[in-house]
Write a protein that holds these residues in place. Structure first.
Motif, short mmCIF file in Angstrom:
data_model
loop_
_atom_site.label_atom_id
_atom_site.label_comp_id
_atom_site.label_asym_id
_atom_site.label_seq_id
_atom_site.Cartn_x
_atom_site.Cartn_y
_atom_site.Cartn_z
N ALA A 1 0.86 -1.18 0.00
CA ALA A 1 0.00 0.00 0.00
C ALA A 1 0.89 1.23 0.00
O ALA A 1 2.08 1.16 0.32
N VAL A 2 0.31 2.38 -0.38
CA VAL A 2 1.07 3.62 -0.50
C VAL A 2 0.69 4.58 0.61
O VAL A 2 -0.50 4.81 0.87
N GLU A 3 1.68 5.15 1.28
CA GLU A 3 1.45 6.26 2.21
C GLU A 3 1.43 7.54 1.39
O GLU A 3 2.48 8.03 0.94
N ARG A 4 0.25 8.07 1.20
CA ARG A 4 0.08 9.20 0.28
C ARG A 4 0.91 10.42 0.70
O ARG A 4 1.36 11.20 -0.15
N GLU A 5 1.11 10.61 2.00
CA GLU A 5 1.86 11.77 2.46
C GLU A 5 3.31 11.74 1.96
O GLU A 5 3.93 12.78 1.74
N ARG A 6 3.85 10.55 1.77
CA ARG A 6 5.24 10.44 1.32
C ARG A 6 5.37 10.44 -0.20
O ARG A 6 6.42 10.77 -0.74
N CYS A 7 4.33 10.03 -0.88
CA CYS A 7 4.39 9.86 -2.33
C CYS A 7 4.59 11.21 -3.03
O CYS A 7 3.90 12.20 -2.73
N ILE A 8 5.54 11.25 -4.00
CA ILE A 8 5.79 12.47 -4.76
C ILE A 8 5.32 12.33 -6.21
O ILE A 8 5.59 13.21 -7.05
N GLY A 9 4.66 11.22 -6.51
CA GLY A 9 4.12 11.05 -7.86
C GLY A 9 5.16 10.87 -8.94
O GLY A 9 4.93 11.23 -10.10
N CYS A 10 6.31 10.29 -8.62
CA CYS A 10 7.39 10.15 -9.61
C CYS A 10 7.14 9.03 -10.61
O CYS A 10 7.81 8.95 -11.63
N ARG A 11 6.21 8.13 -10.31
CA ARG A 11 5.80 7.03 -11.18
C ARG A 11 6.87 5.94 -11.36
O ARG A 11 6.79 5.12 -12.27
N ALA A 12 7.86 5.92 -10.46
CA ALA A 12 8.85 4.84 -10.52
C ALA A 12 8.18 3.48 -10.30
O ALA A 12 8.54 2.48 -10.94
N CYS A 13 7.18 3.45 -9.45
CA CYS A 13 6.46 2.19 -9.18
C CYS A 13 5.72 1.71 -10.42
O CYS A 13 5.66 0.51 -10.71
N ALA A 14 5.15 2.65 -11.18
CA ALA A 14 4.40 2.28 -12.39
C ALA A 14 5.34 1.74 -13.46
O ALA A 14 5.00 0.81 -14.19
N ARG A 15 6.54 2.32 -13.53
CA ARG A 15 7.49 1.88 -14.56
C ARG A 15 8.02 0.47 -14.29
O ARG A 15 8.30 -0.28 -15.22
N ILE A 16 8.14 0.10 -13.01
CA ILE A 16 8.70 -1.22 -12.68
C ILE A 16 7.65 -2.32 -12.70
O ILE A 16 7.96 -3.50 -12.83
N CYS A 17 6.37 -1.94 -12.60
CA CYS A 17 5.30 -2.94 -12.48
C CYS A 17 4.92 -3.51 -13.84
O CYS A 17 4.61 -2.77 -14.78
N ALA A 18 4.92 -4.83 -13.92
CA ALA A 18 4.56 -5.50 -15.18
C ALA A 18 3.06 -5.75 -15.29
O ALA A 18 2.59 -6.29 -16.30
N HIS A 19 2.30 -5.36 -14.26
CA HIS A 19 0.88 -5.71 -14.22
C HIS A 19 -0.04 -4.50 -14.16
O HIS A 19 -1.26 -4.64 -14.05
#
Length: 369
Positions: free
Chosen positions: A192-210
């Motif tokens: 899960a994501v802690e929204r307060e820490r997230c900066i929206g860089c999309r690194a997670c989206a780039r690494i996810c194959a799903h």
């Protein structure tokens, strides 16, 4: 099942006698490690390098002794561990190696190099079949661990807040799991994501194959319908905003851990060493360590990791509590030191399941040298 031999030597040294490193070398030779053919073969020495701030991890000198014994027989040893699932000082390989160096595990002190088993970000793993696995079909093990020809576990035996104690089985099963492997063992849920820490860089989206990371108002969220629980997003997040879910059915962690340990050692030579000293109440993954729950006991070695853990647990439970420890504060209402320290745990589950799936036997003969 035939009893396994577990060899033991205490921590006593006498003038003109062997020092502790010499005693360890003598112990592992007597226990049969030199029967393994190390000639020109890679040998992984699985060890915990200690979290920054923790001082109860094994001294690097013990690793040096094991590495020297392997090199004397023509082997090519290296120290290894896999990256952590949680946020700490060993989350990726650069931090992990730096922490190891700070804690004294340099090539100059240990006589061999460090290879982080699951690579830079904890994603370099391999699916390893689990013989007789009931909960895990394929364990996700760090690739470098499986690339080794021979596997040696060198562990600090201690208490643990989730499994009662951490011994050989935990050092192997949990320690050799990649980030995805640790996720599978620890978690029923998904990141899960802690929204307060997230900066929206999309690194997670780039690494996810799903396509699991979704974005709302510039912040990431994880679509659990798409998420497969691989944990790669945890490793790439620059702000540690993606965190694992730690939920787990009671006893399931212990059983999965045993099955992961079997995947690591099955089909290749393996040998196991436990040092029962500085027996802290909790894991060396903590950034601190409390007073040992019992006095130092000694060093144990065996080809059977289950018998080894059973012998170490019996030895700890046979000792009187350290009067200054959390064990003395909690008292002995359970007549079991590990359960007295962490009442929600049941350490016997990991041993029962390990024996059931064929990792080893709980029956042992203790041979003191």
């Amino acid at each position: 099942m035939k009893k396994a031999n577990v060899y033991f030597t205490n921590m006593r040294v006498r003038p003109e006698g062997r020092n502790l490193q010499q005693k360890l070398a003598f112990l592992i030779r007597r226990a049969g490690m030199d029967e393994i053919d190390f000639k020109d073969r890679f040998a992984a020495i699985k060890i915990h390098f200690g979290e920054a701030g923790n001082l109860s991890f094994l001294r690097p000198n013990f690793a040096r002794t094991v590495a020297d014994e392997i090199k004397a027989r023509g082997g090519k040893p290296f120290l290894t561990d896999c990256n952590t699932l949680y946020v700490g000082s060993r989350k990726h390989a650069l931090e992990h190696i730096e922490t190891a160096y700070i804690n004294g595990f340099t090539p100059y002190s240990t006589g061999c190099h460090i290879i982080i088993g699951d690579g830079l970000k904890g994603t370099d793993d391999i699916a390893v079949p689990v013989p007789n696995g009931e909960f895990v079909r394929e364990a996700k093990i760090g690739r470098a661990v499986m690339d080794a020809d021979i596997f040696i576990s060198l562990n600090h035996f201690k208490g643990h807040e989730m499994t009662g104690f951490g011994g050989a089985i935990k050092n192997i099963g949990m320690g050799c799991g990649s980030r995805a492997g640790k996720m599978e063992q620890h978690c029923d849920g998904k990141p899960a994501v802690e929204r307060e820490r997230c900066i929206g860089c999309r690194a997670c989206a780039r690494i996810c194959a799903h396509g699991a990371p979704m974005f709302r108002d510039g912040k990431a969220e994880i679509d659990h319908a798409k998420c497969v629980g691989c944990g790669r997003c945890i490793g790439v997040c620059p702000k540690d905003a993606v965190l694992p879910s730690w939920g787990q059915q009671a006893g399931l962690l212990d059983r999965k851990m045993a099955e992961y340990a079997l995947a690591v050692v099955h089909g290749r030579p393996h040998f196991h060493i436990s040092i029962v000293m500085d027996v802290s109440p909790f894991c060396d993954c903590h950034p601190e360590n409390d007073v040992p729950i019992v006095p130092d006991i000694g060093m144990f070695a065996s080809f059977d990791p289950v018998a080894l853990d059973q012998a170490c647990a019996d030895a700890v439970n046979s000792r009187a509590p350290n009067p200054d420890s959390i064990l003395a504060e909690h008292g002995s209402s359970h007549h079991d030191h590990f359960k007295d320290v962490s009442p929600v745990t049941n350490w016997e589950i990991q041993l029962e399941h390990s024996e059931k799936i064929g990792l080893g036997t709980r029956a042992y003969e203790l041979i003191e040298i």
